[in-house]
Design a protein around this motif. Sequence first.
Motif, PDB file in Angstrom:
ATOM      1  N   GLN A 138      14.269   7.681  13.440  1.00 50.01           N
ATOM      2  CA  GLN A 138      14.127   9.145  13.415  1.00 50.01           C
ATOM      3  C   GLN A 138      14.980   9.753  12.297  1.00 50.01           C
ATOM      4  N   GLN A 139      16.135   9.166  12.061  1.00 52.13           N
ATOM      5  CA  GLN A 139      16.983   9.655  10.971  1.00 52.13           C
ATOM      6  C   GLN A 139      16.321   9.401   9.613  1.00 52.13           C
ATOM      7  N   ILE A 140      15.715   8.229   9.471  1.00 57.75           N
ATOM      8  CA  ILE A 140      15.016   7.897   8.225  1.00 57.75           C
ATOM      9  C   ILE A 140      13.901   8.896   7.965  1.00 57.75           C
ATOM     10  N   LEU A 141      13.099   9.164   8.997  1.00 56.69           N
ATOM     11  CA  LEU A 141      11.947  10.055   8.828  1.00 56.69           C
ATOM     12  C   LEU A 141      12.371  11.496   8.587  1.00 56.69           C
ATOM     13  N   ALA A 142      13.537  11.867   9.105  1.00 60.80           N
ATOM     14  CA  ALA A 142      14.042  13.217   8.825  1.00 60.80           C
ATOM     15  C   ALA A 142      14.381  13.363   7.348  1.00 60.80           C
ATOM     16  N   ALA A 143      14.897  12.267   6.775  1.00 63.19           N
ATOM     17  CA  ALA A 143      15.272  12.305   5.361  1.00 63.19           C
ATOM     18  C   ALA A 143      14.102  11.956   4.446  1.00 63.19           C
ATOM     19  N   SER A 144      13.225  11.051   4.902  1.00 63.07           N
ATOM     20  CA  SER A 144      12.081  10.596   4.088  1.00 63.07           C
ATOM     21  C   SER A 144      10.814  10.678   4.936  1.00 63.07           C
ATOM     22  N   PRO A 145      10.257  11.884   5.093  1.00 65.67           N
ATOM     23  CA  PRO A 145       9.159  12.077   6.047  1.00 65.67           C
ATOM     24  C   PRO A 145       7.845  11.419   5.650  1.00 65.67           C
ATOM     25  N   ARG A 146       7.788  10.797   4.455  1.00 67.64           N
ATOM     26  CA  ARG A 146       6.559  10.124   4.049  1.00 67.64           C
ATOM     27  C   ARG A 146       6.739   8.603   3.980  1.00 67.64           C
ATOM     28  N   TYR A 147       7.774   8.108   4.592  1.00 68.85           N
ATOM     29  CA  TYR A 147       8.096   6.680   4.513  1.00 68.85           C
ATOM     30  C   TYR A 147       7.297   5.901   5.560  1.00 68.85           C
ATOM     31  N   ALA A 148       6.170   5.324   5.145  1.00 71.76           N
ATOM     32  CA  ALA A 148       5.230   4.681   6.072  1.00 71.76           C
ATOM     33  C   ALA A 148       5.832   3.540   6.884  1.00 71.76           C
ATOM     34  N   PRO A 149       6.698   2.665   6.311  1.00 74.76           N
ATOM     35  CA  PRO A 149       7.262   1.585   7.135  1.00 74.76           C
ATOM     36  C   PRO A 149       8.015   2.112   8.347  1.00 74.76           C
ATOM     37  N   ALA A 150       8.671   3.259   8.201  1.00 73.21           N
ATOM     38  CA  ALA A 150       9.386   3.829   9.342  1.00 73.21           C
ATOM     39  C   ALA A 150       8.406   4.266  10.430  1.00 73.21           C
ATOM     40  N   PHE A 151       7.266   4.834  10.026  1.00 76.37           N
ATOM     41  CA  PHE A 151       6.252   5.205  11.016  1.00 76.37           C
ATOM     42  C   PHE A 151       5.716   3.950  11.715  1.00 76.37           C
ATOM     43  N   SER A 182       0.806  -1.208   0.000  1.00 72.67           N
ATOM     44  CA  SER A 182       0.000   0.000   0.000  1.00 72.67           C
ATOM     45  C   SER A 182       0.845   1.265   0.000  1.00 72.67           C
ATOM     46  N   GLN A 183       2.137   1.097  -0.184  1.00 70.04           N
ATOM     47  CA  GLN A 183       3.019   2.263  -0.150  1.00 70.04           C
ATOM     48  C   GLN A 183       2.809   3.113  -1.398  1.00 70.04           C
ATOM     49  N   SER A 184       2.531   4.395  -1.225  1.00 77.04           N
ATOM     50  CA  SER A 184       2.305   5.264  -2.380  1.00 77.04           C
ATOM     51  C   SER A 184       3.627   5.581  -3.066  1.00 77.04           C
ATOM     52  N   ALA A 185       3.520   5.939  -4.322  1.00 73.87           N
ATOM     53  CA  ALA A 185       4.726   6.204  -5.104  1.00 73.87           C
ATOM     54  C   ALA A 185       5.538   7.336  -4.512  1.00 73.87           C
ATOM     55  N   GLY A 186       4.837   8.340  -3.963  1.00 71.42           N
ATOM     56  CA  GLY A 186       5.533   9.493  -3.412  1.00 71.42           C
ATOM     57  C   GLY A 186       6.286   9.199  -2.149  1.00 71.42           C
ATOM     58  N   SER A 187       6.061   8.024  -1.533  1.00 66.15           N
ATOM     59  CA  SER A 187       6.737   7.720  -0.283  1.00 66.15           C
ATOM     60  C   SER A 187       7.748   6.601  -0.437  1.00 66.15           C
ATOM     61  N   ALA A 188       8.103   6.233  -1.657  1.00 63.06           N
ATOM     62  CA  ALA A 188       9.081   5.175  -1.872  1.00 63.06           C
ATOM     63  C   ALA A 188      10.424   5.606  -1.297  1.00 63.06           C
ATOM     64  N   PRO A 189      11.108   4.703  -0.582  1.00 62.73           N
ATOM     65  CA  PRO A 189      12.367   5.085   0.068  1.00 62.73           C
ATOM     66  C   PRO A 189      13.529   5.088  -0.916  1.00 62.73           C
ATOM     67  N   THR A 190      14.539   5.833  -0.577  1.00 59.16           N
ATOM     68  CA  THR A 190      15.791   5.757  -1.325  1.00 59.16           C
ATOM     69  C   THR A 190      16.502   4.469  -0.933  1.00 59.16           C
ATOM     70  N   PRO A 191      17.454   4.001  -1.749  1.00 60.28           N
ATOM     71  CA  PRO A 191      18.214   2.801  -1.366  1.00 60.28           C
ATOM     72  C   PRO A 191      18.872   2.948  -0.001  1.00 60.28           C
ATOM     73  N   ALA A 192      19.363   4.161   0.303  1.00 61.66           N
ATOM     74  CA  ALA A 192      20.006   4.378   1.603  1.00 61.66           C
ATOM     75  C   ALA A 192      19.002   4.234   2.731  1.00 61.66           C
ATOM     76  N   ALA A 193      17.787   4.762   2.525  1.00 58.97           N
ATOM     77  CA  ALA A 193      16.747   4.652   3.553  1.00 58.97           C
ATOM     78  C   ALA A 193      16.355   3.197   3.759  1.00 58.97           C
ATOM     79  N   SER A 194      16.304   2.425   2.662  1.00 54.67           N
ATOM     80  CA  SER A 194      15.969   1.004   2.783  1.00 54.67           C
ATOM     81  C   SER A 194      17.016   0.268   3.606  1.00 54.67           C
TER      82      SER A 194
END
Length: 562
Positions: free
Chosen positions: A73-86, A38-50
């Motif tokens: 917290q570091q992930i969300l600072a860089a990718s604030p729409r990354y649902a798995p991190a939430f 269910s991850q939206s396209a706009g929230s896809a993580p970067t390879p580093a975030a993964s």
Amino acid sequence: MPNWYDNKPKRETGLVYLAVAFATITLGAFNPRSIAASQSAGSAPTPAASQQFHRALELAQHGDPEQAMTIVQQILAASPRYAPAFKLKGMLLQDAGHSAEAGAAFEEGLKYAPNDPDLIYETGIYKLATGDKTDALKLLEDCAKLQPRDGDTFFYLAQAYHLNGRDDDAIHAIERSAELEPDNAAVWQKYGELQCTGSDCAQGLKWLKKAERMDASLPHLGYDIGSADYKLMDLAGAEQSLSHEIAAHPDDVTALDLLASTEIRLSNWQDAKDDYMRLSSSKPNDPDVMLSLGHCELELKDYSTAISTLQRLLGIAPERFVAHFYLSRAYVAIGNTEAAQHEAALHQLMMSQSTFVGLGGREAREHIITAESHQLLAAHRKDEARQLYLRNFKGTTASVADSWVFIGKLELYAGDGSEGLKDLQHALALDPKVHGAHTCVGIYDLKLNKLDDAEAEFKAELANDPSYQLAIAEMGEVRYHQQRWQDAATLLAKSKTVTPELIYLLCDAYFHLNRPADADLNAETAAVYGRHDPQFMLGLVELLRRNGQTELAARLSATAAP
């Protein structure tokens, strides 16, 4: 169960699901519980975030939640729409006991993955726990559609249905949960509880007993069984189950309260007294506890203590008229006949008034929509206000004419006399016997001191309904202003009114008739209903002093609410 919402641990931890979900990200496989699904396209993580997320997940799974949270917290600072991190953040907070913060994290993640089953599920439970039953139900219904074979979802969905007043749906949901998890004792406990809440307590008790055989250590199970026995009038069984529950959980106030009530029904007065004494330490000055404690002391023939307890209760909650009945019995036992007769008379008077108050179902239903109706009228949306009334009374005998009476009454109370009278006259044109219209007009006439017109309106109302309490009381007020004291007293007493101002008039009428005992009796009831109105209490006390009742005046003045 005593709790309105019951938690239930999942069969597997969220971290397991999260690990599976992460695997689907890397392998591209679909999993219904997957975050990636269910991850939206706009929230896809970067390879580093993964990579960071994978590291945080490993740390969490291997017992280092603090470092895992730092990475999240570091992930969300860089990718604030990354649902798995939430989701991981919520699970870490959940494990740390920070349920409110966890719920907020799940809800935030849901914004970016609105079809994620886990986030829908966790947010639904969070809403359920915080009392947002409407949103909780919607979320859990959505989750059940996405996860039709998840017993946990149906367990919580059953509670959401129950809290929203949909008990038939609640039973169906918990039945589905039991089908999916037949070996889960907590599900059978909830199944039994919901059955007992409804109309089939005998069947519910069977499921509770089944849960007990599967796992007797379930929280509050002894209370649930004892409560079922109590409803089925197996008082001995209730006493046994509740006693065991209290022995295991001495701080369970709800179970102790029900045990005390059971002991009273069994006439085990000393045990009941001991239970209420324990309750009083947890619930000091609780009117129900004090009333029951005074009752126990009375039955144990500790009359002076019972009198003290009951008088203290009436100082806190003077509307508890049953206390006057117990006081009457206590005074009889110690030979104080005058006090006993006074308390018995107070009990009889207040009990008769409460019977009439209980008949005001329409007024209570109108009260629900009064504020919104005032707003609609202020916005000149009268027809919408009437439609609101008709919707609120759908399925009752209320008519279109009744809706005009309601609107006219509100307009009169708001000071719009001409418009209110016009609407009341329209109601009478639609139905000459419509309830309350003549009385509303009569009250308006009284405010203008038009006694003859008011009398004519009240007579017209009583011709349609001779037992209409408010019209009888208001006719009594007309007679009072006409100084026809006997007629005023008769009508006001007959009305059983609990309106403090009208009881005040009754007291004054009795004083004019040289009936101070009746005046005093009604003054005490007026103080019960008007104690939160300082101006009223000042007037009542002054009336008593003016008529030489200084002792009662001083007592009522001392007990008036600040």
